[in-house]
Scaffold this motif. Sequence first.
Motif, PDB file in Angstrom:
ATOM      1  N   ARG A  54      37.585  37.186  54.825  1.00 12.17           N
ATOM      2  CA  ARG A  54      36.120  37.095  55.221  1.00 12.17           C
ATOM      3  C   ARG A  54      35.289  38.251  55.016  1.00 12.17           C
ATOM      4  NH1 ARG A  54      39.238  35.772  60.720  1.00 12.17           N
ATOM      5  NH2 ARG A  54      40.753  37.156  59.763  1.00 12.17           N
ATOM      6  N   VAL A  55      35.849  39.462  54.634  1.00 11.66           N
ATOM      7  CA  VAL A  55      35.421  40.535  54.250  1.00 11.66           C
ATOM      8  C   VAL A  55      34.984  40.498  52.853  1.00 11.66           C
ATOM      9  CG1 VAL A  55      35.443  42.994  53.870  1.00 11.66           C
ATOM     10  CG2 VAL A  55      36.523  42.337  56.264  1.00 11.66           C
ATOM     11  N   LEU A  56      35.944  40.070  51.950  1.00 13.46           N
ATOM     12  CA  LEU A  56      35.169  39.825  50.558  1.00 13.46           C
ATOM     13  C   LEU A  56      34.470  38.836  50.363  1.00 13.46           C
ATOM     14  CD1 LEU A  56      39.189  40.011  49.141  1.00 13.46           C
ATOM     15  CD2 LEU A  56      37.248  41.776  49.010  1.00 13.46           C
ATOM     16  N   SER A  57      34.273  37.837  51.167  1.00 15.11           N
ATOM     17  CA  SER A  57      33.289  36.855  51.199  1.00 15.11           C
ATOM     18  C   SER A  57      31.986  37.485  51.508  1.00 15.11           C
ATOM     19  CB  SER A  57      33.518  35.667  52.008  1.00 15.11           C
ATOM     20  OG  SER A  57      32.543  34.697  52.132  1.00 15.11           O
ATOM     21  N   ALA A  58      31.840  38.242  52.336  1.00 13.03           N
ATOM     22  CA  ALA A  58      30.650  39.026  52.863  1.00 13.03           C
ATOM     23  C   ALA A  58      30.239  39.923  51.895  1.00 13.03           C
ATOM     24  CB  ALA A  58      30.818  39.601  54.293  1.00 13.03           C
ATOM     25  N   ILE A  59      30.915  40.424  51.118  1.00 12.64           N
ATOM     26  CA  ILE A  59      30.670  41.586  50.094  1.00 12.64           C
ATOM     27  C   ILE A  59      30.141  40.593  48.835  1.00 12.64           C
ATOM     28  CG2 ILE A  59      31.562  42.837  48.409  1.00 12.64           C
ATOM     29  CD1 ILE A  59      33.587  44.029  50.194  1.00 12.64           C
TER      30      ILE A  59
END
Length: 235
Positions: A54-59
């Motif tokens: 989810r963090v990588l997707s936001a990035i």
Amino acid sequence: MRILPVLLALGGFPACAEEVELELVLLADASGSITEAEIEFQREGYAEAITDPRVLSAIERSAYGAIAVTYVEWAANTAVVVGWTKIDGPESAQAFADALVVPPRQAYGRNAIGAALLDGKRLIDQNEFEGWRKVIDFSGDSPNSFSGPSISSARAEVIAAGITINGLPILCRFCDTPARFPDLAEIYREQIIGGPGAFVVTATNEDDLAEAIRRKMVLEVSGLEPAETVVAERR
């Protein structure tokens, strides 16, 4: 077309700075109230968060597709555990996470919150990245500060520089007694956070910590705010 050389000459932005969505200082509590086990647990929480899909997707969805992150522990001194790292996908995120869990504790002593905030600002000022947004992610389990600049003066200086301070108050870690500062989230909101879009996400205990960190990082990368200013993660 002479604007760029003039800006560089005047220090408008660093020469050859690499553009990213966000410059993020993870400023984590390592003061005397934090045990070695808690240091390790806290680092693991951040390592899990930075590699979370989810963090990588936001990035990936951000305008630049990359952020710059450093992990710093604070107490009476501050110590850079992992230096500035560009995170632009799973491999760089995993490398940051791997580097985070290895070094020994380097920050000791009683709280110096004002000094920690100013060190966070210095790290942003002196790095080789230029972020559209600049954030200090400050975590701790106490509002007390025993040395160095006052919290209020440091906070004002950081905010005046265009840097947002977000807060991660941790009410209790590995304890079976009531939290020392049950109103810590409100104290953080009034005394520590500030700047555009500043917010607090609260971890009530160790069970909440990893999820609170993950949620907070998604919000910071996305440039969003939580529906509520103070969020207890445990359900």
